[in-house]
Scaffold this active site. Structure first.
Site, mmCIF file in Angstrom:
data_model
loop_
_atom_site.group_PDB
_atom_site.id
_atom_site.type_symbol
_atom_site.label_atom_id
_atom_site.label_comp_id
_atom_site.label_asym_id
_atom_site.label_seq_id
_atom_site.Cartn_x
_atom_site.Cartn_y
_atom_site.Cartn_z
ATOM 1 N N HIS A 31 57.778 42.597 -4.426
ATOM 2 C CA HIS A 31 56.716 43.062 -3.519
ATOM 3 C C HIS A 31 56.552 44.558 -3.808
ATOM 4 O O HIS A 31 56.917 45.422 -3.011
ATOM 5 C CB HIS A 31 57.161 42.809 -2.079
ATOM 6 C CG HIS A 31 56.075 42.945 -1.045
ATOM 7 N ND1 HIS A 31 54.816 43.426 -1.324
ATOM 8 C CD2 HIS A 31 56.081 42.644 0.284
ATOM 9 C CE1 HIS A 31 54.099 43.411 -0.201
ATOM 10 N NE2 HIS A 31 54.843 42.942 0.780
ATOM 11 N N ARG A 84 49.016 37.169 -3.056
ATOM 12 C CA ARG A 84 50.320 36.783 -2.479
ATOM 13 C C ARG A 84 50.466 35.282 -2.675
ATOM 14 O O ARG A 84 49.551 34.516 -2.370
ATOM 15 C CB ARG A 84 50.403 37.122 -0.987
ATOM 16 C CG ARG A 84 51.686 36.564 -0.369
ATOM 17 C CD ARG A 84 51.976 37.090 0.990
ATOM 18 N NE ARG A 84 52.373 38.488 0.925
ATOM 19 C CZ ARG A 84 52.834 39.162 1.983
ATOM 20 N NH1 ARG A 84 52.953 38.569 3.165
ATOM 21 N NH2 ARG A 84 53.181 40.436 1.863
ATOM 22 N N ARG A 109 50.381 42.915 7.652
ATOM 23 C CA ARG A 109 50.370 44.290 7.163
ATOM 24 C C ARG A 109 49.731 44.429 5.778
ATOM 25 O O ARG A 109 48.849 45.267 5.557
ATOM 26 C CB ARG A 109 51.818 44.825 7.081
ATOM 27 C CG ARG A 109 52.385 45.259 8.389
ATOM 28 C CD ARG A 109 53.897 45.054 8.384
ATOM 29 N NE ARG A 109 54.123 43.635 8.577
ATOM 30 C CZ ARG A 109 54.342 43.082 9.773
ATOM 31 N NH1 ARG A 109 54.471 43.837 10.820
ATOM 32 N NH2 ARG A 109 54.473 41.776 9.896
ATOM 33 N N THR A 110 50.186 43.606 4.827
ATOM 34 C CA THR A 110 49.742 43.787 3.443
ATOM 35 C C THR A 110 48.254 43.470 3.303
ATOM 36 O O THR A 110 47.494 44.234 2.697
ATOM 37 C CB THR A 110 50.574 42.887 2.503
ATOM 38 O OG1 THR A 110 51.962 43.060 2.823
ATOM 39 C CG2 THR A 110 50.349 43.237 1.057
ATOM 40 N N LYS A 163 41.426 21.499 -1.149
ATOM 41 C CA LYS A 163 40.992 20.254 -1.805
ATOM 42 C C LYS A 163 41.734 20.059 -3.127
ATOM 43 O O LYS A 163 41.384 19.194 -3.922
ATOM 44 C CB LYS A 163 39.485 20.312 -2.094
ATOM 45 C CG LYS A 163 38.617 20.443 -0.868
ATOM 46 C CD LYS A 163 37.141 20.501 -1.321
ATOM 47 C CE LYS A 163 36.310 21.275 -0.336
ATOM 48 N NZ LYS A 163 35.029 21.716 -0.933
HETATM 49 N N1 CP Z 1 55.857 43.706 4.904
HETATM 50 C C1 CP Z 1 54.950 42.720 4.709
HETATM 51 O O1 CP Z 1 54.731 42.268 3.592
HETATM 52 O O2 CP Z 1 54.359 42.269 5.850
HETATM 53 P P1 CP Z 1 53.243 41.146 5.887
HETATM 54 O O3 CP Z 1 53.920 39.835 5.532
HETATM 55 O O4 CP Z 1 52.743 41.145 7.310
HETATM 56 O O5 CP Z 1 52.196 41.477 4.892
#
Ligand code: CP
Length: 309
Positions: free
Chosen positions: A134, A106, A56-57, A84
């Site tokens: 998040h 992320r 999603r993100t 590496k």
């Molecule tokens: N909600 C969320 O962060 O989903 P993803 O891990 O798929 O990005």
């Protein structure tokens, strides 16, 4: 001018969050046009740098940046020079040397995005740092609730399940409080974070007691991969029995109350398929909101600043 970052919900004031939610509506509406693009970030480069899996993100940041006509690069960490042994700092500096204006990061380590923001002259957006935060997920959850209730102030929202390992729970509690809503953590003691009191929100061990008092419930994924073998629960079956949202529990909520889940879901664990697919769940709306909200955040960090200059 120093780049602006979004590392935590705490980087936004209430007024700024309200503006993000307003802008998100505009950018979401662009998705309904035949040509789903505006030139707001033409010539800008956004890099998605994901050290953990995401659907999603990552996809919604890509679509959001493209909606604003930015150039987008997705770094597949597993097939990059990270494999590496290249460090986060060197990886980011390499991307910056190629002209990145923003890095959407992320990373499994809490604080990774804050470190990156100190190292690079580009906007850094925290797309999830370990168990810490998040913030963009919290923004899109607020947007979804606001679209549904036409307000956030005064809403009572249960955040249920594996709170200890959830960056969504942390950002959500901060964001709801910022907007005058009342988050309630509901979890067994072993799945509450140490020092939970710093969040200043109500805590309960009983989902059945809390459900009748809520306007919305946000079910959290049980994050087995972050439990590191610790025996935090007597058994998964026991967790499901006490904290899983099924049709019987849905009936305990007021008729107007709705269900959120940030995804990905463990169907049959924290939420049954029946509830997730019911008309009470806003899970599809949350996903859809991701594009408009992330476009609004990219615009705020990269575009609005230029307009103001
Ligand atoms: N909600 C969320 O962060 O989903 P993803 O891990 O798929 O990005």
């Amino acid at each position: 001018m120093s780049p602006r970052h979004l590392l935590s919900v705490l980087d936004l004031s209430r007024e700024e969050m309200e503006q993000v939610l307003l802008d998100a509506e505009t950018f979401e509406a662009i998705g309904d046009r035949e040509i789903k693009k505006v030139p707001a970030l033409r010539g800008r480069v956004v890099v998605n740098l994901f050290y953990e899996n995401s659907t999603r993100t990552r996809v919604s940041f890509e679509l959001a940046a493209k909606r604003l006509s930015a150039d987008v690069v997705n770094v597949a960490v597993a097939t990059s020079s990270v494999a590496k042994g290249e460090s986060l700092k060197d990886t980011a500096r390499t991307l910056l040397a190629m002209g990145a204006d923003a890095v959407v990061l992320r990373h499994p380590s809490p604080g990774a995005s804050a470190m990156l923001a100190r190292w690079v002259q580009a906007s850094v957006i925290n797309a999830g740092d370990g168990q810490h935060e998040h913030p963009t997920q919290a923004c899109l959850d607020l947007y979804t609730l606001h679209r549904h209730f036409s307000r956030l102030d005064g809403l009572r929202v249960g955040i249920v399940g594996d709170v200890a390992h959830s960056r969504v729970a942390r950002s959500e509690a901060l964001a709801l409080t910022l907007m005058g809503a009342s988050p309630v953590f509901v979890a067994p003691p072993t799945l509450l974070p140490l020092g939970v009191a710093v969040f200043g929100c109500e805590v309960s061990y009983s989902l059945d007691e809390v459900l009748p008092t809520l306007d919305a419930v946000h079910m959290l994924r049980l994050q087995r991969e972050r439990h590191a073998g610790a025996a935090l629960l007597p058994s998964e079956r026991e967790f499901v029995r006490l904290y899983g949202l099924d049709s019987r529990r849905l009936e305990l909520m007021p008729a107007h109350a709705v269900v959120l889940h940030a995804g990905p879901m463990n169907r049959g664990v924290e939420i049954t398929g029946e509830v997730a697919d019911s008309g009470r769940a806003l899970i599809g709306q949350q996903v859809k909101a991701g594009i408009g909200v992330r476009a609004a955040l990219l615009y705020r960090l990269l575009g609005a600043q230029e307009d103001a200059a």
